[in-house]
Design a protein around this motif. Structure first.
Motif, PDB file in Angstrom:
ATOM      1  N   ASN A 159       0.839  -1.186   0.000  1.00 59.52           N
ATOM      2  CA  ASN A 159       0.000   0.000   0.000  1.00 59.52           C
ATOM      3  C   ASN A 159       0.879   1.242   0.000  1.00 59.52           C
ATOM      4  N   GLY A 160       0.492   2.251  -0.756  1.00 60.49           N
ATOM      5  CA  GLY A 160       1.233   3.503  -0.783  1.00 60.49           C
ATOM      6  C   GLY A 160       2.148   3.641  -1.981  1.00 60.49           C
ATOM      7  N   TRP A 161       2.159   2.667  -2.888  1.00 56.42           N
ATOM      8  CA  TRP A 161       3.023   2.764  -4.064  1.00 56.42           C
ATOM      9  C   TRP A 161       2.442   3.769  -5.065  1.00 56.42           C
ATOM     10  N   GLY A 162       1.123   3.739  -5.239  1.00 52.08           N
ATOM     11  CA  GLY A 162       0.438   4.712  -6.095  1.00 52.08           C
ATOM     12  C   GLY A 162       0.884   4.657  -7.539  1.00 52.08           C
ATOM     13  N   ASP A 163       1.097   5.831  -8.119  1.00 53.35           N
ATOM     14  CA  ASP A 163       1.446   5.963  -9.537  1.00 53.35           C
ATOM     15  C   ASP A 163       2.939   6.165  -9.758  1.00 53.35           C
ATOM     16  N   ARG A 164       3.745   5.536  -8.985  1.00 52.67           N
ATOM     17  CA  ARG A 164       5.196   5.742  -9.092  1.00 52.67           C
ATOM     18  C   ARG A 164       5.796   5.051 -10.308  1.00 52.67           C
ATOM     19  N   GLY A 165       5.056   4.157 -10.927  1.00 52.47           N
ATOM     20  CA  GLY A 165       5.583   3.446 -12.083  1.00 52.47           C
ATOM     21  C   GLY A 165       6.345   2.195 -11.675  1.00 52.47           C
ATOM     22  N   ALA A 166       7.020   1.599 -12.645  1.00 53.58           N
ATOM     23  CA  ALA A 166       7.727   0.341 -12.427  1.00 53.58           C
ATOM     24  C   ALA A 166       9.061   0.575 -11.722  1.00 53.58           C
ATOM     25  N   ALA A 167       9.391  -0.367 -10.849  1.00 50.36           N
ATOM     26  CA  ALA A 167      10.658  -0.330 -10.123  1.00 50.36           C
ATOM     27  C   ALA A 167      11.019  -1.751  -9.732  1.00 50.36           C
ATOM     28  N   PRO A 168      12.307  -2.014  -9.459  1.00 53.78           N
ATOM     29  CA  PRO A 168      12.664  -3.349  -8.987  1.00 53.78           C
ATOM     30  C   PRO A 168      12.114  -3.585  -7.582  1.00 53.78           C
ATOM     31  N   LEU A 169      11.669  -4.795  -7.328  1.00 56.57           N
ATOM     32  CA  LEU A 169      11.200  -5.198  -6.001  1.00 56.57           C
ATOM     33  C   LEU A 169      12.001  -6.421  -5.594  1.00 56.57           C
ATOM     34  N   GLU A 170      12.509  -6.393  -4.368  1.00 55.43           N
ATOM     35  CA  GLU A 170      13.260  -7.522  -3.836  1.00 55.43           C
ATOM     36  C   GLU A 170      12.795  -7.805  -2.421  1.00 55.43           C
ATOM     37  N   ILE A 171      12.785  -9.078  -2.062  1.00 52.53           N
ATOM     38  CA  ILE A 171      12.461  -9.481  -0.695  1.00 52.53           C
ATOM     39  C   ILE A 171      13.649 -10.270  -0.170  1.00 52.53           C
ATOM     40  N   TYR A 172      14.137  -9.838   1.008  1.00 50.98           N
ATOM     41  CA  TYR A 172      15.300 -10.462   1.638  1.00 50.98           C
ATOM     42  C   TYR A 172      14.884 -11.146   2.934  1.00 50.98           C
ATOM     43  N   SER A 173      15.489 -12.287   3.210  1.00 49.89           N
ATOM     44  CA  SER A 173      15.275 -12.951   4.498  1.00 49.89           C
ATOM     45  C   SER A 173      16.037 -12.176   5.560  1.00 49.89           C
ATOM     46  N   ILE A 174      15.724 -12.431   6.817  1.00 51.24           N
ATOM     47  CA  ILE A 174      16.409 -11.740   7.909  1.00 51.24           C
ATOM     48  C   ILE A 174      17.900 -12.084   7.915  1.00 51.24           C
ATOM     49  N   GLY A 175      18.268 -13.209   7.313  1.00 52.11           N
ATOM     50  CA  GLY A 175      19.672 -13.603   7.204  1.00 52.11           C
ATOM     51  C   GLY A 175      20.405 -12.906   6.070  1.00 52.11           C
ATOM     52  N   GLY A 176      19.676 -12.127   5.241  1.00 53.54           N
ATOM     53  CA  GLY A 176      20.311 -11.354   4.183  1.00 53.54           C
ATOM     54  C   GLY A 176      20.219 -11.962   2.798  1.00 53.54           C
ATOM     55  N   GLY A 177      19.668 -13.162   2.676  1.00 56.73           N
ATOM     56  CA  GLY A 177      19.546 -13.784   1.364  1.00 56.73           C
ATOM     57  C   GLY A 177      18.377 -13.219   0.578  1.00 56.73           C
ATOM     58  N   ARG A 178      18.601 -12.959  -0.714  1.00 52.53           N
ATOM     59  CA  ARG A 178      17.502 -12.473  -1.551  1.00 52.53           C
ATOM     60  C   ARG A 178      16.595 -13.643  -1.895  1.00 52.53           C
ATOM     61  N   GLU A 179      15.330 -13.525  -1.543  1.00 54.54           N
ATOM     62  CA  GLU A 179      14.362 -14.609  -1.738  1.00 54.54           C
ATOM     63  C   GLU A 179      13.470 -14.383  -2.957  1.00 54.54           C
ATOM     64  N   VAL A 180      13.150 -13.114  -3.259  1.00 53.54           N
ATOM     65  CA  VAL A 180      12.271 -12.773  -4.377  1.00 53.54           C
ATOM     66  C   VAL A 180      12.876 -11.577  -5.094  1.00 53.54           C
ATOM     67  N   ARG A 181      12.817 -11.608  -6.426  1.00 52.78           N
ATOM     68  CA  ARG A 181      13.231 -10.440  -7.219  1.00 52.78           C
ATOM     69  C   ARG A 181      12.272 -10.301  -8.382  1.00 52.78           C
ATOM     70  N   ILE A 182      11.711  -9.101  -8.512  1.00 54.02           N
ATOM     71  CA  ILE A 182      10.865  -8.755  -9.646  1.00 54.02           C
ATOM     72  C   ILE A 182      11.508  -7.519 -10.272  1.00 54.02           C
ATOM     73  N   GLY A 183      11.988  -7.646 -11.493  1.00 52.44           N
ATOM     74  CA  GLY A 183      12.739  -6.567 -12.126  1.00 52.44           C
ATOM     75  C   GLY A 183      11.922  -5.321 -12.401  1.00 52.44           C
ATOM     76  N   GLU A 184      10.707  -5.473 -12.881  1.00 48.33           N
ATOM     77  CA  GLU A 184       9.843  -4.332 -13.228  1.00 48.33           C
ATOM     78  C   GLU A 184       8.512  -4.485 -12.513  1.00 48.33           C
ATOM     79  N   TRP A 185       8.502  -4.225 -11.219  1.00 47.32           N
ATOM     80  CA  TRP A 185       7.283  -4.347 -10.409  1.00 47.32           C
ATOM     81  C   TRP A 185       6.519  -3.031 -10.483  1.00 47.32           C
ATOM     82  N   ASN A 186       5.183  -3.106 -10.575  1.00 47.25           N
ATOM     83  CA  ASN A 186       4.388  -1.895 -10.743  1.00 47.25           C
ATOM     84  C   ASN A 186       3.319  -1.697  -9.669  1.00 47.25           C
ATOM     85  N   GLY A 187       3.470  -2.338  -8.528  1.00 45.67           N
ATOM     86  CA  GLY A 187       2.511  -2.134  -7.440  1.00 45.67           C
ATOM     87  C   GLY A 187       1.509  -3.254  -7.259  1.00 45.67           C
TER      88      GLY A 187
END
Length: 159
Positions: A105-133
């Motif tokens: 929530n709160g992304w609005g009309d910012r357009g596409a951007a990379p989205l990444e989700i990291y575990s608390i241990g620092g490993g990247r778990e999810v990557r979406i190159g052109e996420w749009n909300g």
């Protein structure tokens, strides 16, 4: 026994000698405390009877094990620093569909951007190159604490 504990603790903590200016080692004895700036310590030598703190100028101060009450390491944390109110993300997350997806929530009309989700241990778990909300599928992630980074904003969430 005390010598063994001090040796193990010292060896473990000496890796912190790549320290900042605010980092100190303080040797506490019955007669008082002696602080040393970590950046000024060349090495700490161990012998059968005690330790010697050797400064960059090569002069050492020796402490017998039976005199040492404790050795205190004071460090400035590195890595994640606290955020000010102005830096806090304006994004909020809603975990939906029984924990299978999250809505940002709160992304609005910012357009596409990379989205990444990291575990608390620092490993990247999810990557979406052109996420749009849109909602993000997190069904493959085990329960835990994660950090989501969308563009330049980050927010922590629990699944």
């Amino acid at each position: 026994m005390v010598k063994g504990r001090i040796t193990v603790v010292m060896l473990f903590l000496l890796s912190a000698l790549s320290a900042s200016a605010d980092d100190n080692v303080t040797v506490v004895t019955a007669s008082g405390e002696t602080p040393y700036a970590m950046e000024s310590i060349s090495r700490i030598d161990f012998s059968e009877t005690g330790i010697t703190v050797v400064a960059q100028d090569k002069e050492g101060v020796t402490y017998a094990f039976d005199e040492i009450r404790k050795i205190v390491f004071t460090t400035t944390p590195a890595g994640i620093e606290p955020m000010t109110a102005a830096q806090k993300s304006k994004l909020t997350l809603t975990v939906a569909d029984g924990g299978r997806s999250i809505t940002v929530n709160g992304w609005g009309d910012r357009g596409a951007a990379p989205l990444e989700i990291y575990s608390i241990g620092g490993g990247r778990e999810v990557r979406i190159g052109e996420w749009n909300g849109t909602a993000v599928d997190v069904s493959s992630l085990p329960h835990g604490i994660y950090v989501l980074k969308a563009g330049s904003e980050t927010v922590k969430f629990r699944k």
